[in-house]
Scaffold this active site. Structure first.
Site, PDB file in Angstrom:
ATOM      1  N   GLU A 134      12.292  27.938 -33.307  1.00  0.00           N
ATOM      2  CA  GLU A 134      12.259  29.163 -32.487  1.00  0.00           C
ATOM      3  C   GLU A 134      13.096  30.321 -33.035  1.00  0.00           C
ATOM      4  O   GLU A 134      13.834  30.974 -32.296  1.00  0.00           O
ATOM      5  CB  GLU A 134      12.685  28.821 -31.041  1.00  0.00           C
ATOM      6  CG  GLU A 134      11.851  27.705 -30.435  1.00  0.00           C
ATOM      7  CD  GLU A 134      12.270  27.286 -29.026  1.00  0.00           C
ATOM      8  OE1 GLU A 134      13.344  27.701 -28.567  1.00  0.00           O
ATOM      9  OE2 GLU A 134      11.517  26.543 -28.391  1.00  0.00           O
ATOM     10  N   GLU A 241       4.708  19.769 -29.283  1.00  0.00           N
ATOM     11  CA  GLU A 241       5.255  19.686 -27.916  1.00  0.00           C
ATOM     12  C   GLU A 241       4.168  19.964 -26.878  1.00  0.00           C
ATOM     13  O   GLU A 241       4.394  20.663 -25.896  1.00  0.00           O
ATOM     14  CB  GLU A 241       6.424  20.676 -27.739  1.00  0.00           C
ATOM     15  CG  GLU A 241       7.516  20.532 -28.790  1.00  0.00           C
ATOM     16  CD  GLU A 241       8.753  21.406 -28.534  1.00  0.00           C
ATOM     17  OE1 GLU A 241       8.914  21.927 -27.409  1.00  0.00           O
ATOM     18  OE2 GLU A 241       9.554  21.568 -29.467  1.00  0.00           O
TER      19      GLU A 241
HETATM   20  C1  HAH Z   1      11.014  23.866 -26.256  1.00  0.00           C
HETATM   21  N1  HAH Z   1      11.284  25.244 -26.012  1.00  0.00           N
HETATM   22  C2  HAH Z   1      12.078  23.221 -27.153  1.00  0.00           C
HETATM   23  O1  HAH Z   1      11.642  23.182 -28.503  1.00  0.00           O
HETATM   24  C3  HAH Z   1      12.410  21.788 -26.730  1.00  0.00           C
HETATM   25  O2  HAH Z   1      13.472  21.327 -27.526  1.00  0.00           O
HETATM   26  C4  HAH Z   1      12.788  21.741 -25.281  1.00  0.00           C
HETATM   27  O3  HAH Z   1      13.147  20.399 -24.905  1.00  0.00           O
HETATM   28  C5  HAH Z   1      11.677  22.251 -24.472  1.00  0.00           C
HETATM   29  C6  HAH Z   1      10.855  23.204 -24.967  1.00  0.00           C
HETATM   30  C7  HAH Z   1      10.171  25.975 -25.467  1.00  0.00           C
HETATM   31  C8  HAH Z   1      10.510  27.142 -24.604  1.00  0.00           C
HETATM   32  C9  HAH Z   1       9.529  27.695 -23.847  1.00  0.00           C
HETATM   33  O4  HAH Z   1       8.288  27.197 -23.918  1.00  0.00           O
HETATM   34  C10 HAH Z   1       9.770  28.787 -23.024  1.00  0.00           C
HETATM   35  C11 HAH Z   1      11.031  29.317 -22.929  1.00  0.00           C
HETATM   36  C12 HAH Z   1      12.024  28.762 -23.660  1.00  0.00           C
HETATM   37  C13 HAH Z   1      11.768  27.668 -24.488  1.00  0.00           C
END
Ligand code: HAH
Length: 334
Positions: A134, A241
């Site tokens: 990210e 994911e």
């Molecule tokens: C993900 N962020 C991360 O990669 C993972 O490590 C975590 O456990 C959950 C989601 C995604 C995300 C999002 O879709 C929206 C806002 C912030 C972060």
């Protein structure tokens, strides 16, 4: 009738690894179910910097080791998640003892030590690491997200991270991972970033598409365009994911205790279309990981709306296959 349900990963054998994000809690309570349907695991939180390396002189491997031992016992591979991220990373990484910002060299030395320690511990078991997670800013005007990695190390922190990870384990595949990866503006920035890393000679082997999607979007066309653009870089693609929220991201609705019939139907259609598309691009995609093994263990319970339930996965809270599961399975037969 658990035993009459075909194994998801066996159905996709020869096409993709089928993975799930797990915790020590889910492997303890749902281990048999998880081992039946998945042949790749990602630790949902247990390999993140703040959990595995909370203080400079202290690692805590207990939870990650338990997940890795479970994976080994069941002959599963793993994805490592994650080394460089703006979240769930302790402040000490970026600070001197007095709290002032640490130098570039000090932060890179700490990353080197961290990557060596964690990657060598799971060497041979983890086939791909999310080296950077990210790093791209969501707002269309900006490019890189403003993080402590960026402010302490500088703009080349991603290149450095991939070089460091490659030195720590030259045999593992190294990924850049992000969300909103199908949004045309962010998609083009991710493409530009990975292109520039490759041009600089950085060892980037793949792009992780998080795929935190919902019942209404992104469209299959947007997903296709993102896959094509990323694959055009010549790197491997992992879906890292995957989940399909019942709600648009800004929907604050909180009144439901179970999905409506319409939601159930849309979920089935979405998974059907998405897996048909993945199958079409199987030459580029090696692995599809769900962010959770079943609805009983989804981060979307309570996120982004506190206290709200969600039903984003192909198995329900009782670990029973939903119609969406059968639609995913059907895509292996056409
Ligand atoms: C993900 N962020 C991360 O990669 C993972 O490590 C975590 O456990 C959950 C989601 C995604 C995300 C999002 O879709 C929206 C806002 C912030 C972060």
């Amino acid at each position: 009738m658990e035993n009459q349900t075909p194994s998801l990963y066996q159905a996709y054998d020869g096409m993709f690894k089928i993975g799930a994000a797990v915790s020590t809690r889910t492997i303890q309570r749902e281990g048999e179910f998880i081992a039946t349907h998945y042949n790749s695991l990602t630790a949902e939180n247990q390999m993140k910097f703040e959990e595995i390396h909370p203080e400079e002189d202290r690692y805590d491997f207990a939870a990650a080791d338990e997940i890795a031992a479970f994976a080994k016992r069941h002959g599963m591979t793993m994805r490592g998640h994650t080394l460089v991220w703006h979240n769930q990373t302790p402040d000490w990484v970026f600070e001197e003892a007095d709290g002032s910002p640490a130098s570039r060299e000090k932060v890179l030395d700490r990353l080197r030590e961290h990557a060596r320690t964690v990657m060598s511990r799971y060497r041979g078991q983890i086939s791909a690491w999310d080296v950077v997670n990210e790093a791209i800013e969501d707002k269309s005007e900006s490019y890189l997200r403003e993080t402590k990695w960026l402010s302490t190390v500088g703009e080349d922190y991603l290149e450095q991270a991939f070089r460091i990870a490659h030195e720590a384990d030259p045999n593992v595949q190294l990924f850049y991972n992000d969300y909103n990866e199908t949004d045309p503006v962010k998609r083009d920035k991710i493409h530009r970033l990975v292109r520039s890393l490759l041009d600089a000679g950085a060892p980037v082997h793949g792009i992780g598409m998080q795929a935190h999607w919902n019942l209404y979007g992104p469209s299959l066309e947007e997903i296709r365009e993102a896959i094509e653009l990323y694959a055009s870089l010549g790197v491997r693609l992992h879906i890292t994911e995957l989940d399909i929220s019942a709600f648009r991201f800004d929907d604050r609705r909180t009144d439901l205790l179970e999905p409506t019939a319409e939601m159930q139907e849309l979920l089935t259609q979405r998974y059907e279309g998405i897996f048909r598309l993945f199958r079409e691009y199987r030459a580029a995609i090696d692995s599809v990981t769900f962010w959770g093994a079943a609805d009983s263990g989804t981060w979307l319970d309570g996120f982004p709306v506190r206290g709200r339930l969600n039903w984003p996965l192909p198995f329900d809270r009782q670990l029973q296959p939903k119609p969406a599961f059968w639609s995913i399975l059907d895509q292996t037969r056409v």
